[in-house]
Design an enzyme around this catalytic site. Structure first.
Site, PDB file in Angstrom:
ATOM      1  N   TYR A  42       0.893  -1.016   0.001  1.00 48.60           N
ATOM      2  CA  TYR A  42       0.024   0.095   0.049  1.00 48.60           C
ATOM      3  C   TYR A  42       0.948   1.297  -0.014  1.00 48.60           C
ATOM      4  CZ  TYR A  42      -4.296   2.400   1.215  1.00 48.60           C
ATOM      5  OH  TYR A  42      -5.395   3.286   1.170  1.00 48.60           O
ATOM      6  N   LYS A  97     -19.319 -20.985 -11.743  1.00 47.77           N
ATOM      7  CA  LYS A  97     -18.529 -20.912 -13.199  1.00 47.77           C
ATOM      8  C   LYS A  97     -17.296 -20.236 -12.493  1.00 47.77           C
ATOM      9  CE  LYS A  97     -21.398 -22.091 -16.390  1.00 47.77           C
ATOM     10  NZ  LYS A  97     -21.228 -22.945 -17.515  1.00 47.77           N
ATOM     11  N   GLU A 139     -22.456 -15.077 -19.387  1.00 43.87           N
ATOM     12  CA  GLU A 139     -23.126 -16.463 -19.133  1.00 43.87           C
ATOM     13  C   GLU A 139     -24.881 -16.193 -18.521  1.00 43.87           C
ATOM     14  OE1 GLU A 139     -21.107 -19.089 -18.485  1.00 43.87           O
ATOM     15  OE2 GLU A 139     -23.136 -19.930 -18.729  1.00 43.87           O
ATOM     16  N   ASP A 165     -22.402 -19.692 -23.283  1.00 41.18           N
ATOM     17  CA  ASP A 165     -23.697 -20.469 -23.690  1.00 41.18           C
ATOM     18  C   ASP A 165     -23.627 -20.457 -25.093  1.00 41.18           C
ATOM     19  OD1 ASP A 165     -25.106 -20.826 -21.157  1.00 41.18           O
ATOM     20  OD2 ASP A 165     -24.478 -18.852 -21.085  1.00 41.18           O
ATOM     21  N   ALA A 198     -33.576 -22.251 -30.349  1.00 42.24           N
ATOM     22  CA  ALA A 198     -32.951 -21.450 -31.090  1.00 42.24           C
ATOM     23  C   ALA A 198     -32.382 -20.116 -30.469  1.00 42.24           C
ATOM     24  CB  ALA A 198     -33.888 -21.204 -32.439  1.00 42.24           C
ATOM     25  N   ALA A 200     -29.489 -18.677 -27.339  1.00 41.23           N
ATOM     26  CA  ALA A 200     -27.803 -18.375 -27.388  1.00 41.23           C
ATOM     27  C   ALA A 200     -27.151 -19.699 -27.726  1.00 41.23           C
ATOM     28  CB  ALA A 200     -27.518 -18.028 -25.965  1.00 41.23           C
ATOM     29  N   ALA A 201     -27.212 -20.682 -27.120  1.00 39.66           N
ATOM     30  CA  ALA A 201     -26.658 -22.091 -27.518  1.00 39.66           C
ATOM     31  C   ALA A 201     -27.027 -22.608 -28.670  1.00 39.66           C
ATOM     32  CB  ALA A 201     -26.809 -23.139 -26.442  1.00 39.66           C
ATOM     33  N   ASN A 290     -29.855 -28.309 -19.285  1.00 34.38           N
ATOM     34  CA  ASN A 290     -29.693 -28.520 -18.112  1.00 34.38           C
ATOM     35  C   ASN A 290     -30.698 -27.711 -16.971  1.00 34.38           C
ATOM     36  OD1 ASN A 290     -27.073 -29.592 -18.268  1.00 34.38           O
ATOM     37  ND2 ASN A 290     -26.036 -27.868 -18.894  1.00 34.38           N
TER      38      ASN A 290
HETATM   39  N1  LIG Z   1     -24.873 -28.472 -22.054  1.00 30.93           N
HETATM   40  C1  LIG Z   1     -24.151 -27.194 -22.167  1.00 30.93           C
HETATM   41  O1  LIG Z   1     -22.928 -27.072 -21.979  1.00 30.93           O
HETATM   42  C2  LIG Z   1     -25.067 -26.092 -21.984  1.00 30.93           C
HETATM   43  C3  LIG Z   1     -26.637 -26.433 -22.175  1.00 30.93           C
HETATM   44  N2  LIG Z   1     -27.345 -25.345 -22.243  1.00 30.93           N
HETATM   45  C4  LIG Z   1     -28.771 -25.487 -22.180  1.00 30.93           C
HETATM   46  O2  LIG Z   1     -29.510 -25.114 -23.274  1.00 30.93           O
HETATM   47  C5  LIG Z   1     -30.648 -24.285 -22.944  1.00 30.93           C
HETATM   48  C6  LIG Z   1     -30.971 -23.230 -23.810  1.00 30.93           C
HETATM   49  O3  LIG Z   1     -29.885 -22.329 -23.262  1.00 30.93           O
HETATM   50  P1  LIG Z   1     -29.790 -20.800 -23.822  1.00 30.93           P
HETATM   51  O4  LIG Z   1     -29.434 -21.162 -25.216  1.00 30.93           O
HETATM   52  O5  LIG Z   1     -28.673 -20.171 -23.224  1.00 30.93           O
HETATM   53  O6  LIG Z   1     -31.076 -20.127 -23.443  1.00 30.93           O
HETATM   54  P2  LIG Z   1     -31.817 -19.318 -24.455  1.00 30.93           P
HETATM   55  O7  LIG Z   1     -32.980 -18.366 -23.796  1.00 30.93           O
HETATM   56  O8  LIG Z   1     -31.044 -17.907 -25.288  1.00 30.93           O
HETATM   57  O9  LIG Z   1     -32.653 -19.951 -25.608  1.00 30.93           O
HETATM   58  C7  LIG Z   1     -33.661 -20.763 -25.343  1.00 30.93           C
HETATM   59  C8  LIG Z   1     -33.954 -21.401 -26.753  1.00 30.93           C
HETATM   60  O10 LIG Z   1     -34.767 -22.449 -26.335  1.00 30.93           O
HETATM   61  C9  LIG Z   1     -35.954 -22.660 -26.938  1.00 30.93           C
HETATM   62  N3  LIG Z   1     -36.728 -23.667 -26.313  1.00 30.93           N
HETATM   63  C10 LIG Z   1     -37.343 -23.505 -24.853  1.00 30.93           C
HETATM   64  N4  LIG Z   1     -37.910 -24.434 -24.761  1.00 30.93           N
HETATM   65  C11 LIG Z   1     -38.179 -24.959 -25.738  1.00 30.93           C
HETATM   66  C12 LIG Z   1     -39.019 -26.334 -26.211  1.00 30.93           C
HETATM   67  N5  LIG Z   1     -39.610 -26.897 -25.128  1.00 30.93           N
HETATM   68  N6  LIG Z   1     -38.874 -26.700 -27.326  1.00 30.93           N
HETATM   69  C13 LIG Z   1     -38.255 -26.140 -28.305  1.00 30.93           C
HETATM   70  N7  LIG Z   1     -37.483 -25.093 -28.157  1.00 30.93           N
HETATM   71  C14 LIG Z   1     -37.508 -24.500 -26.828  1.00 30.93           C
HETATM   72  C15 LIG Z   1     -36.438 -21.102 -26.866  1.00 30.93           C
HETATM   73  O11 LIG Z   1     -37.366 -20.836 -27.846  1.00 30.93           O
HETATM   74  P3  LIG Z   1     -38.169 -19.504 -28.369  1.00 30.93           P
HETATM   75  O12 LIG Z   1     -36.961 -19.037 -29.035  1.00 30.93           O
HETATM   76  O13 LIG Z   1     -39.138 -19.908 -29.242  1.00 30.93           O
HETATM   77  O14 LIG Z   1     -38.333 -18.773 -27.089  1.00 30.93           O
HETATM   78  C16 LIG Z   1     -35.253 -20.459 -27.215  1.00 30.93           C
HETATM   79  O15 LIG Z   1     -35.060 -20.216 -28.739  1.00 30.93           O
HETATM   80  C17 LIG Z   1     -30.747 -24.611 -21.691  1.00 30.93           C
HETATM   81  O16 LIG Z   1     -31.582 -25.790 -21.167  1.00 30.93           O
HETATM   82  C18 LIG Z   1     -29.516 -24.840 -21.105  1.00 30.93           C
HETATM   83  O17 LIG Z   1     -29.033 -25.398 -19.690  1.00 30.93           O
HETATM   84  C19 LIG Z   1     -26.897 -23.879 -22.505  1.00 30.93           C
HETATM   85  C20 LIG Z   1     -25.615 -23.741 -22.673  1.00 30.93           C
HETATM   86  C21 LIG Z   1     -24.501 -24.810 -22.313  1.00 30.93           C
HETATM   87  C1  LIG Z   2     -23.882 -25.453 -18.866  1.00 32.60           C
HETATM   88  C2  LIG Z   2     -24.410 -23.821 -19.144  1.00 32.60           C
HETATM   89  O1  LIG Z   2     -23.658 -23.072 -19.091  1.00 32.60           O
HETATM   90  C3  LIG Z   2     -26.035 -23.930 -19.164  1.00 32.60           C
HETATM   91  O2  LIG Z   2     -26.790 -24.904 -19.061  1.00 32.60           O
HETATM   92  O3  LIG Z   2     -26.353 -22.652 -19.101  1.00 32.60           O
HETATM   93 MG   LIG Z   3     -24.766 -21.215 -19.363  1.00 31.87          MG
END
Ligand SMILES: NC(=O)C1=CN([C@@H]2O[C@H](COP(=O)(O)OP(=O)(O)OC[C@H]3O[C@@H](n4cnc5c(N)ncnc54)[C@H](OP(=O)(O)O)[C@@H]3O)[C@@H](O)[C@H]2O)C=CC1
Ligand SMILES: CC(=O)C(=O)O
Ligand SMILES: [Mg+2]
Length: 755
Positions: A42, A97, A139, A165, A198, A200-201, A290
């Site tokens: 410091y 994380k 995240e 994601d 459709a 982020a992931a 998840n």
């Molecule tokens: N295994 C891994 O490493 C990871 C897993 N994930 C998982 O992926 C999932 C989505 O995360 P993320 O992309 O961040 O979230 P977002 O909120 O960005 O996107 C969710 C998407 O999923 C769609 N959705 C939700 N429910 C349904 C359903 N029943 N049938 C069809 N489409 C559906 C939504 O549709 P709409 O656009 O019509 O609302 C949207 O497009 C989570 O479950 C997350 O845990 C995410 C990151 C890492």
């Molecule tokens: C693993 C992760 O980042 C998620 O499910 O959002």
């Molecule tokens: Mg995540």
């Protein structure tokens, strides 16, 4: 393949609550003990780096934590698959994380939850934090806002901005898919791919796969409204439009008919067995939502035994989860002081992960994971606890970064970099992980002798619920019931088995066995009945001796010397029988084994040699290359003292035995543990600091272990009782639930026992 590692909501809350709320704390990396330290850290000393950084900003990487510090930023709008639960509720995931960054890649990370859904506010807040961090990990920010936020931050910030994601998931998904397709003999460019979710992931996964060769016309993306087809207007945005397919399919069910690959990043249960049934031969199903997947592996494989199935969870094989990516991507990026994490670095990471899974899995990995792994349908991607990840993935990422011009400080000596990565990680974490995994594979029936102690009961429940094996608790049913209920574990009453002299068919056999052992030691039938029927330590030992359990944990309620005496009625566990207590002390990434901490009061030189051999067996069982030091207050004959003589002679006993490990002595503990001090004795036969310390007597062992525990906060496991036929482990009266559980784990993996 139902998940074995079941956890309850209470356990999850207790994990987050105890011993202190949350999952991490901050420690100083510099001494801060004296007036001089304060002057350096410091005012006035701190002014010097301030001026240096003001003059040359890049020196912030040298004088501050910036270069190894990442922000994990969320607003909680897409927490895992749980949806928009707000910034505060996202904190456990973001702290998690941060801990994963530290555990897997030694990156310091801090969670930052921003209470806004306005992209501009997030962009403003994060961009202002730039000076603090070497990288930004976004995240669980939902789509489409996450695309705008990441894009803008990348433009304005000069450090890597990475939405985990999106890209973390895409990289791991790509790595897993490369290998799954290799196993099924299909080519990415020929595959019909259906992606559900459709967001982020989803968008990022499909984009990366298309970059790697998947054909736009072969890919169908779905969301909550079904197939995203050309011309659809409902629920669209520009990122979805880019992937709109020319197709007649309108529902996920339509799309999955005949598909080769299903990728799910949507929500729990979005896929039915009928949809899976309709897929092409050898389908690949990554149900990555998840915490619960779109379809479970059991459900998918029940209808399609030919499917390769992966999920995002750690309790099934094939965990396709971004935990395999973000720690190593950032490690590689930080180590070249990168300006960005670009596509080339992500693709390099995907290929390095895919390659690693195809390589022969070394024994140390099998040991850490608890079973032999080899490339195949149940092992398409490395496991998160694979210790090779830290030195294989970051160099691949760093190399790609250097080749594409994002490195501010390129690495010159790659071989030295890989070596530094190897030594960077705390080996004790993988040792603990390794013994837990081995215990889980052993599925031992563990006898917990002291079923009247709430700590023991909680450890027994935890043992069973962690999927380590069956817990057999010795006690009275009513008492166990009441105590478990008082501990809030009433539902565990039905799960664990309560055993006692009144409810066993074997008491007669136990008594005959005991009488045969004790009849010439002054015990009559009546004494034997009392011991076998009323003393739980003896009763439990008899169960073990008869194979009515695979291991025994006791000693939480009585002094260990007494317990050992009682165990000796059933097993040959005395000093004369060769029993030895070895204690593992884990602290700051180091592990040392100390012996004898339990059995020999004042070992002579032959005993000391035995203790060394037992310590070596435990070290090897833990995956360590043993180096034994015989400790004293003198080093190699100086100062001369009668008390040091036996420590001086013990190595000669080992010379005569021709053992196959390194040993030397006598020496002081600083010489044994400090390479610099050891170098003053160039004739010393140890090739590095000792990790098995043989001490002159039980009292010195106890003093050293307890001093480390109290003063330094070291983790202590043991004493591990070795040299006894069957796994018996004796805790101490101050053991915590976790200590007792650790002893059960030690017993389950038979670290000290012959059989
Ligand atoms: N295994 C891994 O490493 C990871 C897993 N994930 C998982 O992926 C999932 C989505 O995360 P993320 O992309 O961040 O979230 P977002 O909120 O960005 O996107 C969710 C998407 O999923 C769609 N959705 C939700 N429910 C349904 C359903 N029943 N049938 C069809 N489409 C559906 C939504 O549709 P709409 O656009 O019509 O609302 C949207 O497009 C989570 O479950 C997350 O845990 C995410 C990151 C890492
Ligand atoms: C693993 C992760 O980042 C998620 O499910 O959002
Ligand atoms: Mg995540």
């Amino acid at each position: 393949m139902a998940p074995k590692n079941r956890i309850t909501p209470e356990e999850a809350l207790s994990y987050h609550l105890n011993p202190v709320p949350g999952k991490y704390e901050i420690n100083a990396s510099k001494p801060m003990a004296t007036q001089r330290d304060l002057s350096l850290a410091y005012s006035p000393g701190v002014a010097v780096p301030v001026e240096a950084i003001a003059e040359r900003p890049e020196t912030a990487y040298d004088y501050t934590t910036k270069g190894n510090m990442v922000a994990v930023v969320s607003n909680g709008t897409a927490i895992l698959g749980l949806g928009n639960l707000g910034a505060l509720a996202s904190k456990p995931v973001m702290e998690g994380k941060a801990v994963l960054f530290k555990r897997f890649a030694d990156v310091n990370a801090i969670d930052i939850e921003l209470d806004t859904e306005d992209p501009d506010e997030i962009i403003k807040a994060v961009s202002l934090m730039g000076p603090t961090f070497g990288g930004i990990n976004l995240e669980d920010i939902k789509a489409p806002e996450c695309f705008i936020i990441e894009q803008r931050l990348k433009e304005i910030m000069d450090i890597p901005v990475f939405h985990d994601d999106q890209h973390g998931t895409a990289v791991i998904c790509a790595a897993g898919l490369i290998n799954a397709l290799e196993l099924t003999g299909k080519k990415l460019e020929d595959c019909r791919i259906v992606l559900n979710g459709a967001g982020a992931a989803g968008i990022a996964c499909l984009e990366l796969l298309k970059t790697m060769g998947a054909r736009h016309d072969n890919c169908i993306m779905c969301d909550t409204k079904g197939v995203i087809y050309q011309g659809r207007t409902e629920g669209m945005n520009q990122w979805k439009s880019a992937h709109a397919a020319r197709t007649e399919a309108r529902t996920l069910e339509d799309a999955m008919r005949g598909a080769d690959v299903f990728l799910g990043v949507s929500a729990k249960g979005a896929v039915t067995p009928a949809m899976v049934e309709a897929m092409a031969p050898n389908p690949v199903i990554f149900a990555m939502a998840n915490p619960d997947p779109e379809i479970t592996p059991e459900e998918a494989q029940a209808v399609r035994p030919d499917a390769i199935v992966a999920t995002g969870r750690s309790d099934y094989p094939n965990q396709v989860n971004n935990v395999l990516g973000f720690p190593y991507l950032f490690r590689g990026a930080l180590d070249i002081h990168a300006r960005a994490i670009n596509d080339e670095m992500k693709i390099a990471c995907a290929h390095a992960l895919a390659r690693l899974a195809r390589e022969d899995v070394p024994d140390e990995v099998a040991m850490a994971y608890g079973r032999k792994l080899s490339f195949g349908r149940d092992y398409i991607i490395p496991t998160p606890f694979d210790p090779r990840l830290i030195y294989v993935i970051p160099p691949a990422v760093a190399r790609a970064g250097m080749n594409t011009g994002v490195a501010r400080r390129p690495i010159i000596d790659m071989a030295a970099y890989e070596l530094s990565l190897k030594s960077r990680m705390d080996p004790t974490a993988s040792i603990l992980q390794g013994i837990h995994a081995r215990a889980r594979a052993a599925q031992a029936r563990m006898i917990f002798a002291e079923g009247d102690d709430p700590r023991v009961l909680r450890a027994a429940v935890a043992y069973q619920r962690a999927g380590l094996g069956k817990a057999l608790v010795v006690g009275r049913e009513q008492d166990v019931h009441e105590k478990l209920t008082a501990e809030g574990l009433a539902d565990a009453v039905r799960e664990i088995e309560v055993v006692n002299a009144a409810n066993t068919r074997h008491l007669g056999d136990y008594k005959d066995f005991l009488y045969a052992r004790l009849q010439r030691k002054g015990f009559d039938r009546h004494d034997v009945h009392r011991l076998a029927a009323r003393d739980r330590h003896v009763f439990s030992a008899l169960m073990l001796a008869h194979g009515h359990g695979d291991g025994l944990v006791t000693g939480a309620t009585r002094k260990s010397a007494h317990v050992l005496q009682l165990i000796n009625h059933v097993f040959d566990a005395s000093a004369a029988d060769g029993a030895v207590g070895i204690t593992a002390v884990l602290h700051r990434g180091r592990i040392v084994l100390i012996g004898d901490t339990l059995v020999h009061e004042w070992p002579e030189e032959e005993d000391l040699a035995d203790i060394a051999e037992r310590g070596v067996a435990v070290a090897r069982g833990l995956g360590l290359e043993p180096r034994v030091a015989f400790l004293s207050f003198s080093t190699f004959g100086y100062p001369v003292s009668e008390r040091a003589t036996k420590m001086h002679r013990a190595p000669r006993v080992l010379d005569a035995r021709g053992v196959d490990f390194e040993y030397d002595g006598e020496m002081t503990v600083d010489v044994a543990l400090n390479a610099e001090q050891m170098s003053h004795y160039p004739f010393c036969r140890l090739s590095g600091p000792a990790n098995v310390l043989v001490v002159p007597a039980r009292h010195s062992a106890s003093i050293s272990v307890k001093l480390m525990q109290e003063m330094a906060g070291a983790t202590v496991i043991g004493p591990i009782l070795t040299g006894v036929d069957k796994p018996v482990q004796i805790c101490s009266t101050v053991s915590t639930v976790n200590d007792i559980l650790n002893m059960a784990v030690i017993a389950a993996c038979r670290l000290g026992s012959a059989r």
